[in-house]
Motif scaffolding. Structure first.
Motif, PDB file in Angstrom:
ATOM      1  N   ILE A 100     -16.311 -52.502  12.683  1.00 17.55           N
ATOM      2  CA  ILE A 100     -17.027 -52.839  13.908  1.00 17.55           C
ATOM      3  C   ILE A 100     -18.122 -51.808  14.121  1.00 17.55           C
ATOM      4  O   ILE A 100     -17.875 -50.608  14.036  1.00 17.55           O
ATOM      5  CB  ILE A 100     -16.053 -52.913  15.098  1.00 17.55           C
ATOM      6  CG1 ILE A 100     -15.076 -54.079  14.858  1.00 17.55           C
ATOM      7  CG2 ILE A 100     -16.809 -53.081  16.414  1.00 17.55           C
ATOM      8  CD1 ILE A 100     -13.935 -54.145  15.828  1.00 17.55           C
ATOM      9  N   LYS A 101     -19.328 -52.294  14.374  1.00 20.96           N
ATOM     10  CA  LYS A 101     -20.493 -51.430  14.502  1.00 20.96           C
ATOM     11  C   LYS A 101     -21.157 -51.616  15.864  1.00 20.96           C
ATOM     12  O   LYS A 101     -20.847 -52.549  16.590  1.00 20.96           O
ATOM     13  CB  LYS A 101     -21.498 -51.759  13.398  1.00 20.96           C
ATOM     14  CG  LYS A 101     -20.972 -51.508  11.997  1.00 20.96           C
ATOM     15  CD  LYS A 101     -22.011 -51.895  10.975  1.00 20.96           C
ATOM     16  CE  LYS A 101     -21.628 -51.582   9.569  1.00 20.96           C
ATOM     17  NZ  LYS A 101     -20.392 -52.124   9.093  1.00 20.96           N
ATOM     18  N   SER A 102     -22.088 -50.730  16.157  1.00 20.90           N
ATOM     19  CA  SER A 102     -22.860 -50.851  17.393  1.00 20.90           C
ATOM     20  C   SER A 102     -23.536 -52.215  17.455  1.00 20.90           C
ATOM     21  O   SER A 102     -23.990 -52.742  16.436  1.00 20.90           O
ATOM     22  CB  SER A 102     -23.928 -49.757  17.472  1.00 20.90           C
ATOM     23  OG  SER A 102     -23.325 -48.493  17.622  1.00 20.90           O
ATOM     24  N   ARG A 103     -23.556 -52.780  18.654  1.00 23.53           N
ATOM     25  CA  ARG A 103     -24.185 -54.063  18.948  1.00 23.53           C
ATOM     26  C   ARG A 103     -23.475 -55.264  18.327  1.00 23.53           C
ATOM     27  O   ARG A 103     -24.045 -56.360  18.250  1.00 23.53           O
ATOM     28  CB  ARG A 103     -25.662 -54.066  18.585  1.00 23.53           C
ATOM     29  CG  ARG A 103     -26.440 -53.002  19.339  1.00 23.53           C
ATOM     30  CD  ARG A 103     -27.941 -53.159  19.099  1.00 23.53           C
ATOM     31  NE  ARG A 103     -28.681 -52.103  19.746  1.00 23.53           N
ATOM     32  CZ  ARG A 103     -29.051 -52.098  21.009  1.00 23.53           C
ATOM     33  NH1 ARG A 103     -28.741 -53.108  21.795  1.00 23.53           N
ATOM     34  NH2 ARG A 103     -29.725 -51.092  21.518  1.00 23.53           N
ATOM     35  N   ASP A 104     -22.214 -55.086  17.877  1.00 20.60           N
ATOM     36  CA  ASP A 104     -21.437 -56.242  17.422  1.00 20.60           C
ATOM     37  C   ASP A 104     -21.115 -57.125  18.624  1.00 20.60           C
ATOM     38  O   ASP A 104     -21.058 -56.662  19.757  1.00 20.60           O
ATOM     39  CB  ASP A 104     -20.150 -55.800  16.728  1.00 20.60           C
ATOM     40  CG  ASP A 104     -20.347 -55.534  15.242  1.00 20.60           C
ATOM     41  OD1 ASP A 104     -21.467 -55.746  14.737  1.00 20.60           O
ATOM     42  OD2 ASP A 104     -19.383 -55.114  14.585  1.00 20.60           O
ATOM     43  N   PHE A 105     -20.890 -58.401  18.363  1.00 18.81           N
ATOM     44  CA  PHE A 105     -20.667 -59.381  19.414  1.00 18.81           C
ATOM     45  C   PHE A 105     -19.262 -59.959  19.283  1.00 18.81           C
ATOM     46  O   PHE A 105     -18.822 -60.295  18.174  1.00 18.81           O
ATOM     47  CB  PHE A 105     -21.709 -60.503  19.302  1.00 18.81           C
ATOM     48  CG  PHE A 105     -21.729 -61.418  20.475  1.00 18.81           C
ATOM     49  CD1 PHE A 105     -22.531 -61.139  21.573  1.00 18.81           C
ATOM     50  CD2 PHE A 105     -20.949 -62.553  20.498  1.00 18.81           C
ATOM     51  CE1 PHE A 105     -22.548 -61.981  22.675  1.00 18.81           C
ATOM     52  CE2 PHE A 105     -20.955 -63.400  21.597  1.00 18.81           C
ATOM     53  CZ  PHE A 105     -21.762 -63.113  22.681  1.00 18.81           C
ATOM     54  N   PHE A 106     -18.562 -60.078  20.409  1.00 19.09           N
ATOM     55  CA  PHE A 106     -17.229 -60.664  20.455  1.00 19.09           C
ATOM     56  C   PHE A 106     -17.199 -61.748  21.522  1.00 19.09           C
ATOM     57  O   PHE A 106     -18.006 -61.748  22.444  1.00 19.09           O
ATOM     58  CB  PHE A 106     -16.174 -59.604  20.803  1.00 19.09           C
ATOM     59  CG  PHE A 106     -15.906 -58.642  19.696  1.00 19.09           C
ATOM     60  CD1 PHE A 106     -14.831 -58.826  18.843  1.00 19.09           C
ATOM     61  CD2 PHE A 106     -16.734 -57.553  19.494  1.00 19.09           C
ATOM     62  CE1 PHE A 106     -14.591 -57.943  17.817  1.00 19.09           C
ATOM     63  CE2 PHE A 106     -16.505 -56.669  18.461  1.00 19.09           C
ATOM     64  CZ  PHE A 106     -15.429 -56.862  17.623  1.00 19.09           C
ATOM     65  N   THR A 107     -16.238 -62.644  21.404  1.00 23.86           N
ATOM     66  CA  THR A 107     -15.983 -63.665  22.404  1.00 23.86           C
ATOM     67  C   THR A 107     -14.545 -63.492  22.863  1.00 23.86           C
ATOM     68  O   THR A 107     -13.650 -63.283  22.043  1.00 23.86           O
ATOM     69  CB  THR A 107     -16.175 -65.079  21.811  1.00 23.86           C
ATOM     70  OG1 THR A 107     -17.480 -65.164  21.232  1.00 23.86           O
ATOM     71  CG2 THR A 107     -16.027 -66.145  22.872  1.00 23.86           C
ATOM     72  N   ALA A 108     -14.312 -63.569  24.172  1.00 27.17           N
ATOM     73  CA  ALA A 108     -12.963 -63.421  24.724  1.00 27.17           C
ATOM     74  C   ALA A 108     -12.681 -64.547  25.697  1.00 27.17           C
ATOM     75  O   ALA A 108     -13.574 -65.010  26.402  1.00 27.17           O
ATOM     76  CB  ALA A 108     -12.829 -62.071  25.427  1.00 27.17           C
TER      77      ALA A 108
END
Length: 102
Positions: free
Chosen positions: A81-89
Motif C-alpha cells: 500500500i502506497k501514498s494516494r492508494d484508493f480503497f472502498t469501504a
C-alpha cells in the motif's frame, strides 16, 4: 532519524477510503508498519462500525480487490500500500457475516 520513527515505519500519505454508505471520502495518513487490522479499525471508527462489520476493498469498481480477513496481521508495507492508494469501504450485510438477530 529518531528510534520511534523506525518503529512506526515510513508515513503513507493521503490514503483515500470511499465510504459507500455515506457517500464521502475519508483521507488517512498511516505508517507502513500499521497492520491491516489497525487500518480497518480506524476506517470503522470513521464510519461508526467495528471492523467485523466492515468490507474493505483496494481499488474501486470492478477492479477492486477485497482485503481478506487473513490479511489482518499484515502490515501496509506487506500489502504494498502506497501514498494516494484508493480503497472502498461499506457496511457488511448480516447475511454476509453469517449472523442472525433474534
Amino acid at each position: 532519524m529518531p528510534h520511534n520513527a523506525l518503529l512506526k515505519g515510513e508515513v503513507i500519505k493521503r490514503i483515500c477510503v470511499r465510504d459507500r454508505d455515506q457517500h464521502r471520502d475519508i483521507y488517512m495518513n498511516l505508517h507502513s508498519n500499521t497492520t491491516v487490522w489497525e487500518m480497518k479499525k480506524r476506517v470503522g471508527e470513521q464510519m461508526g462500525l467495528i471492523p467485523k462489520y466492515l468490507r474493505l476493498e483496494k481499488g474501486q469498481g470492478y477492479n477492486a480487490i477485497p482485503v481478506k480477513d487473513t490479511d489482518n496481521g499484515k502490515t501496509l508495507l506487506d500489502m504494498n500500500i502506497k501514498s494516494r492508494d484508493f480503497f472502498t469501504a461499506r457496511r457488511l450485510d448480516l447475511e454476509e457475516i453469517g449472523e442472525e438477530i433474534d
